[in-house]
Motif scaffolding. Structure first.
Motif, short mmCIF file in Angstrom:
data_model
loop_
_atom_site.label_atom_id
_atom_site.label_comp_id
_atom_site.label_asym_id
_atom_site.label_seq_id
_atom_site.Cartn_x
_atom_site.Cartn_y
_atom_site.Cartn_z
N UNK A 72 59.24 38.69 156.56
CA UNK A 72 59.42 37.99 158.16
C UNK A 72 60.83 38.86 158.70
N UNK A 73 61.81 38.69 158.20
CA UNK A 73 63.20 39.01 158.67
C UNK A 73 63.18 40.43 158.99
N UNK A 74 62.76 41.26 157.94
CA UNK A 74 62.78 42.80 158.15
C UNK A 74 61.59 43.03 159.45
N UNK A 75 60.50 42.65 159.57
CA UNK A 75 59.64 42.91 160.60
C UNK A 75 60.10 42.30 161.89
N UNK A 76 60.87 41.22 161.92
CA UNK A 76 61.40 40.88 163.14
C UNK A 76 62.55 41.80 163.44
N UNK A 77 63.29 42.06 162.79
CA UNK A 77 64.32 42.88 163.11
C UNK A 77 63.90 44.37 163.48
N UNK A 78 62.75 44.59 162.69
CA UNK A 78 62.14 46.17 163.36
C UNK A 78 61.86 46.13 164.54
N UNK A 79 60.95 44.98 165.10
CA UNK A 79 60.41 44.89 166.52
C UNK A 79 61.43 44.62 167.46
N UNK A 80 62.46 44.05 167.04
CA UNK A 80 63.52 43.82 168.14
C UNK A 80 64.57 45.36 168.32
N UNK A 81 64.65 45.90 167.17
CA UNK A 81 65.47 47.26 167.21
C UNK A 81 64.48 48.27 168.04
N UNK A 82 63.33 48.20 167.99
CA UNK A 82 62.54 49.23 168.60
C UNK A 82 62.41 49.03 170.12
N UNK A 83 62.73 47.64 170.59
CA UNK A 83 62.85 47.39 172.04
C UNK A 83 64.26 47.71 172.33
N UNK A 84 65.15 47.36 171.72
CA UNK A 84 66.46 47.48 171.75
C UNK A 84 67.05 49.19 172.21
N UNK A 85 66.45 50.03 171.40
CA UNK A 85 66.80 51.28 171.28
C UNK A 85 65.67 52.15 172.06
N UNK A 86 64.64 51.48 172.50
CA UNK A 86 63.39 51.84 173.12
C UNK A 86 63.17 53.23 172.54
N UNK A 148 79.33 51.71 179.20
CA UNK A 148 78.52 50.76 178.75
C UNK A 148 77.36 51.37 177.36
N UNK A 149 77.17 50.51 176.44
CA UNK A 149 76.28 50.94 175.23
C UNK A 149 74.84 51.16 175.89
N UNK A 150 74.23 52.41 175.81
CA UNK A 150 73.01 52.46 176.18
C UNK A 150 72.01 52.81 174.87
N UNK A 151 70.81 52.87 174.92
CA UNK A 151 69.94 53.13 173.72
C UNK A 151 70.20 54.25 173.00
N UNK A 154 73.47 54.27 171.30
CA UNK A 154 73.59 53.20 169.79
C UNK A 154 72.92 54.27 168.94
N UNK A 155 71.66 54.71 169.14
CA UNK A 155 71.23 55.61 168.01
C UNK A 155 72.26 56.62 167.50
N UNK A 156 72.86 57.34 168.49
CA UNK A 156 73.65 58.62 168.02
C UNK A 156 74.87 57.78 167.07
N UNK A 157 75.42 56.86 167.67
CA UNK A 157 76.47 56.26 167.02
C UNK A 157 75.95 55.86 165.52
N UNK A 158 74.99 55.16 165.52
CA UNK A 158 74.06 54.81 164.06
C UNK A 158 74.16 55.83 163.02
N UNK A 159 73.87 56.94 163.81
CA UNK A 159 73.51 58.09 163.00
C UNK A 159 74.77 58.75 162.25
N UNK A 160 75.89 58.84 163.28
CA UNK A 160 76.97 59.39 162.73
C UNK A 160 77.88 58.31 161.82
#
Length: 341
Positions: A72-86, A148-151, A154-160
């Motif tokens: 449940x937790x992984x699916x929830x976080x996956x759905x949220x992150x897909x919306x957050x970073x578009x 400001x932090x954009x999607x 966020x993705x580029x910072x996460x990769x680095x």
């Protein structure tokens, strides 16, 4: 939804029935009812062997609850992150959380935290959780530099940050003269529910269920995120603030799950995709559907990990990857999903 709940209940009873010791389905149901209700429901008169009670109540039931909560937790976080970073390819680990958790766990296993009583008791769980949280904060700070932090930032910072943590993990492993420790790091990185126990269930349940309750009420903001920043401004919603808040909350949830069960991939990536195709992109329906399907998916993955090879408990991360990879390839080829409105 009722069908999914029914499948979860049946699957949970089936899960505690099978293993190295086979227990009849009816007896498993009676023992589960007796254990969960404190003896008010479920009779033990027809239980053939008293060892069945110990096996189910002390070994298999905590594992079933772990599978449901983490799914449940992984699916929830996956759905949220897909919306957050578009980004439809986002999952709970995209922002470097997995790399940070791996670095923390690797450090705890191969180096340790010193002689403190707290650290010696918590061990790998504390290392993984701390690594996930620190990495998430670093990504958040890096993505906020210069505006400001954009999607995309966020993705580029996460990769680095993720690549940096991966390099440090490899460095620790390279210089560690500990064959047993390296084996433990490898097994932990594959994910496993073997360490599940009743004393760990309350913390995991509180973190995951509170996170679920919170995000179920945030469906309007999550829907707005799919429209983009410009549309959100016209609606009077500051997505930058919500992105930071959601990222911190998902890091807390994911860090807790990773600390207890290691790295379990593809759940947060596949399940929201599947639910989006079945239930649509409206998060009012997508979020509860993802919770139920995620719990059911990991429950059956755990059943397969215990039964595919006789007397061998396979890491559950292997099972989720084997199931998830072909399914994801099929979805990409068929384009059987839509992301956004």
């Amino acid at each position: 939804m009722f069908l999914l709940i029914g499948l979860i209940l049946i699957s949970a009873v089936f899960s505690v029935s099978i293993g190295q010791v086979r227990i009849p389905f009816g007896q498993s149901m009676e023992i589960m009812l007796h254990t969960l209700t404190g003896g008010h429901l479920g009779s033990l008169e027809h239980v053939e062997n008293q060892s069945f009670l110990t096996i189910i109540s002390q070994v298999r039931m905590p594992r079933v609850l772990f599978a449901l909560l983490i799914g449940m937790g992984l699916s929830l976080c996956g759905a949220v992150m897909q919306a957050v970073v578009q980004n439809p390819l986002a999952d709970p680990y995209i922002l470097g959380i997995s790399s940070g958790a791996s670095l923390g766990a690797t450090f705890a296993i191969l180096v340790g935290f010193g002689g403190g009583a707290f650290f010696s008791q918590m061990g790998v769980a504390f290392g993984a959780f701390a690594g996930a949280i620190i990495t998430s904060i670093a990504v958040l700070v890096l993505s906020s530099i210069g505006g400001k932090a954009t999607s995309v930032k966020l993705v580029l910072s996460g990769v680095v940050i993720g690549a940096l943590c991966g390099s440090f993990s490899s460095l620790v492993i390279y210089f560690a003269n500990n064959a047993e420790g390296i084996k433990s790091v490898t097994f932990w990185a594959m994910g496993s529910l073997a360490s599940s126990s009743w004393d760990k269930v309350p913390i995991l349940a509180v973190v995951v269920l509170l996170g679920c309750a919170l995000f179920l009420l945030q469906f309007r903001v999550l829907n707005t995120m799919l429209l983009g920043d410009e549309s959100a401004v016209t609606l009077g919603i500051n997505l930058s603030v919500y992105r930071k808040l959601y990222m911190i909350l998902t890091a807390l949830i994911t860090g807790t799950m990773v600390a207890y069960a290691g790295m379990i991939g593809f759940v947060g990536l596949i399940v929201p995709h599947l639910c989006r195709g079945l239930f649509g992109s409206d998060h009012k329906r997508l979020m509860p559907a993802s919770l139920l399907v995620g719990g059911l998916f990991l429950l059956w993955s755990d059943i397969l990990s215990r039964t595919l090879v006789h007397n061998v408990d396979l890491p559950i991360g292997i099972i989720t990857s084997v199931i998830g990879s072909p399914l994801f390839i099929y979805m990409i080829v068929k384009k059987g999903y839509q992301f956004g409105g």
